[in-house]
Design an enzyme around this catalytic site. Structure first.
Site, mmCIF file in Angstrom:
data_model
loop_
_atom_site.group_PDB
_atom_site.id
_atom_site.type_symbol
_atom_site.label_atom_id
_atom_site.label_comp_id
_atom_site.label_asym_id
_atom_site.label_seq_id
_atom_site.Cartn_x
_atom_site.Cartn_y
_atom_site.Cartn_z
ATOM 1 N N ILE A 96 0.946 -0.996 0.149
ATOM 2 C CA ILE A 96 0.147 0.018 -0.037
ATOM 3 C C ILE A 96 0.849 1.231 0.002
ATOM 4 O O ILE A 96 0.575 2.185 -0.572
ATOM 5 C CB ILE A 96 -0.786 0.043 1.236
ATOM 6 C CG1 ILE A 96 -1.621 -1.625 1.476
ATOM 7 C CG2 ILE A 96 -1.786 1.101 1.260
ATOM 8 C CD1 ILE A 96 -2.724 -1.556 0.187
ATOM 9 N N GLU A 212 -5.170 6.021 -17.174
ATOM 10 C CA GLU A 212 -4.403 7.402 -17.000
ATOM 11 C C GLU A 212 -3.569 7.901 -17.776
ATOM 12 O O GLU A 212 -2.836 6.958 -18.530
ATOM 13 C CB GLU A 212 -4.473 7.790 -15.643
ATOM 14 C CG GLU A 212 -3.287 7.288 -14.947
ATOM 15 C CD GLU A 212 -3.231 7.426 -13.438
ATOM 16 O OE1 GLU A 212 -4.214 7.993 -12.917
ATOM 17 O OE2 GLU A 212 -2.274 6.890 -12.861
ATOM 18 N N HIS A 250 0.927 11.431 -10.302
ATOM 19 C CA HIS A 250 2.185 10.452 -9.619
ATOM 20 C C HIS A 250 3.077 10.203 -10.692
ATOM 21 O O HIS A 250 3.088 10.599 -11.947
ATOM 22 C CB HIS A 250 1.662 9.535 -8.821
ATOM 23 C CG HIS A 250 0.731 8.546 -9.614
ATOM 24 N ND1 HIS A 250 0.861 8.001 -10.826
ATOM 25 C CD2 HIS A 250 -0.678 8.242 -9.359
ATOM 26 C CE1 HIS A 250 -0.297 7.402 -11.344
ATOM 27 N NE2 HIS A 250 -1.078 7.413 -10.382
#
Length: 294
Positions: A96, A212, A250
């Site tokens: 995570i 994306e 990101h």
């Protein structure tokens, strides 16, 4: 059915004694996931709300039969944690943590491929995965997912992972498994990995794919779909209005040389007969049309 995890999955949390690991680990347990252990070499022999803490993943696996690790520790320690989990005998490692150095990602990605080929890595910097009604590993809110299939979901974007689940639930459409693969430069599990698994899952009858801008993963997925996927695929690509030449989001969202743009990805997917939504909601509407024909 589901892919990667189900009601028999047993999870050891690396970082269960930390605030975030404890919070999400207990949420996952409350959902019904078998959270059977945590690790912390300084707190071995203690417990977190009844979940025993072991010094190492190997100790946890031996004592509890854990077959999945969920990593909830600071970025600097992720490289060691991933290798410990692989050496400890788990089949799936869900990372995570965000902000993991790219060189560390490349190192443990290749180390697993060469030395632990039977171990799957998901992430880093991902929301995890959920097989509704069976297991929820990571940070996805369980209440937004409807169980019962027939749609599998794979997404690079964490936030849009949640929206995809909720769009379908609003339309009373269930999900077999939803996998958030993360958007870092070196993801452990790819679109293609998930598409292949969904293709083999008899209860997954259609797939929703959320991509994306940046990289070439969606274009590669389009080639795979055209050659190997027989089930209908609906997609949404985020970033259509991103200013040209500007890095967005990101580390994985890097566009270069005209490649990696939302439009290029949409064109490649359309060529593979994937139906494209111009928004997450429209993708949900298209999926509802697809499900009605199944």
């Amino acid at each position: 059915m589901s892919i990667f995890v189900d009601e028999n999955t047993k999870v050891v949390y690396q970082g269960l004694t930390g605030s975030q690991g404890r919070y999400y680990g207990m949420l996952n347990r409350d959902y019904g996931t078998q959270v059977v252990a945590g690790t912390n070499p300084k707190k071995a022999g203690t417990d977190v709300e009844g979940v025993p803490i072991f010094a190492t993943v190997a100790d946890a696996v031996e004592a509890t039969g854990a077959n999945v690790s969920c990593v909830f520790i600071p970025a600097a320690g992720v490289r060691s944690a991933v290798l410990e989990a692989a050496e400890g005998g788990v089949e799936l490692i869900v990372v995570i943590t965000e902000g993991v150095p790219m060189h560390d990602e490349a190192y443990f990605y290749n180390k697993l491929k060469s030395d632990y080929p039977g171990v799957r890595l998901l992430g880093p910097n991902c929301p995890g995965l959920i097989s509704p009604g069976k297991a929820n590993i990571g940070i996805t809110a369980g209440h937004i997912a409807k169980e019962g299939g027939p749609v599998g979901i794979v997404s690079r974007s964490g936030t849009l992972t949640y929206q995809a689940l909720y769009e379908l639930k609003q339309k009373d459409i269930g999900c077999t498994t939803c996998v958030g693969i993360g958007g870092d430069p070196v993801p452990g599990t790819s679109f293609i990995d998930c598409l292949a698994a969904f293709e083999q899952d008899p209860e997954t009858e259609a797939v929703m794919m959320i991509g994306e801008i940046g990289g070439s993963a969606e274009e590669e997925a389009a080639e795979f779909i055209a050659a190997n996927v027989t089930k209908p695929v609906v997609a949404y690509i985020a970033g259509l209005t991103a200013p040209p030449g500007k890095k967005m989001g990101h580390a994985g969202a890097i566009v270069s040389g005209g490649k990696g743009t939302a439009q290029a990805k949409m064109d490649a997917l359309a060529d593979a007969n994937v139906r494209i939504g111009q928004s997450p909601s429209e993708a949900g509407d298209i999926m509802a049309e697809v499900v009605a024909t199944l």
